[in-house]
Design a protein around this motif. Sequence first.
Motif, PDB file in Angstrom:
ATOM      1  N   LYS A  83       0.837  -1.200   0.000  1.00 38.29           N
ATOM      2  CA  LYS A  83       0.000   0.000   0.000  1.00 38.29           C
ATOM      3  C   LYS A  83       0.874   1.253   0.000  1.00 38.29           C
ATOM      4  O   LYS A  83       0.636   2.182  -0.773  1.00 38.29           O
ATOM      5  N   ILE A  86       2.560   1.696  -3.430  1.00 37.03           N
ATOM      6  CA  ILE A  86       1.632   2.229  -4.431  1.00 37.03           C
ATOM      7  C   ILE A  86       1.392   3.719  -4.190  1.00 37.03           C
ATOM      8  O   ILE A  86       1.396   4.519  -5.134  1.00 37.03           O
ATOM      9  N   LEU A  87       1.198   4.104  -2.932  1.00 42.03           N
ATOM     10  CA  LEU A  87       0.973   5.521  -2.620  1.00 42.03           C
ATOM     11  C   LEU A  87       2.166   6.378  -3.039  1.00 42.03           C
ATOM     12  O   LEU A  87       2.000   7.482  -3.574  1.00 42.03           O
ATOM     13  N   ASN A 119      -4.239   3.805  -8.815  1.00 41.33           N
ATOM     14  CA  ASN A 119      -5.367   3.966  -7.889  1.00 41.33           C
ATOM     15  C   ASN A 119      -6.249   2.723  -7.866  1.00 41.33           C
ATOM     16  O   ASN A 119      -6.772   2.337  -6.825  1.00 41.33           O
ATOM     17  N   LEU A 122      -4.510   0.325  -5.729  1.00 36.65           N
ATOM     18  CA  LEU A 122      -4.579   0.751  -4.328  1.00 36.65           C
ATOM     19  C   LEU A 122      -5.888   0.296  -3.686  1.00 36.65           C
ATOM     20  O   LEU A 122      -5.920  -0.059  -2.510  1.00 36.65           O
ATOM     21  N   LYS A 126      -7.249  -1.513   0.430  1.00 37.28           N
ATOM     22  CA  LYS A 126      -8.018  -0.714   1.392  1.00 37.28           C
ATOM     23  C   LYS A 126      -8.928  -1.593   2.205  1.00 37.28           C
ATOM     24  O   LYS A 126      -9.281  -2.653   1.892  1.00 37.28           O
TER      25      LYS A 126
END
Length: 126
Positions: A83, A86-87, A119, A122, A126
């Motif tokens: 995560k 990716i961010l 995105n 991502l 979540k």
Amino acid sequence: KREAEEEGNRRADERAAERIAENERMRRMNNSSIILQGLNPQLDAIKKAAESGPRQLIQHIFRVHPPKKEEECPKDFGDAVMKKTILKCIRTYHQDKNPVDAHGLEWHLLCREITKQLNQKLELYK
């Protein structure tokens, strides 16, 4: 009377500036669709890499479309840090970090499409 005239001129200047800005936005939109058509093979390759997974997507974009700022491709792709990885990539390729004025419209649009793919990946974390 003079103040009213100056105010009228100021408003007219503002409206003219708004029309110019709107015309520029429309011109860029028209150019955007033409440029995006030219980018189709690259966008298809990005989508294909995305289908293989987030690691493959990130490796592909850093190899084929290296960031304009010197940044190394992330090396840690474990689930625990994916995560964050990716961010970080989203921040690197985000269209606001790659303005048209600095890097050109083609790169800006490519970054926008890369960010869309990142995105989507991502969302899996979540």
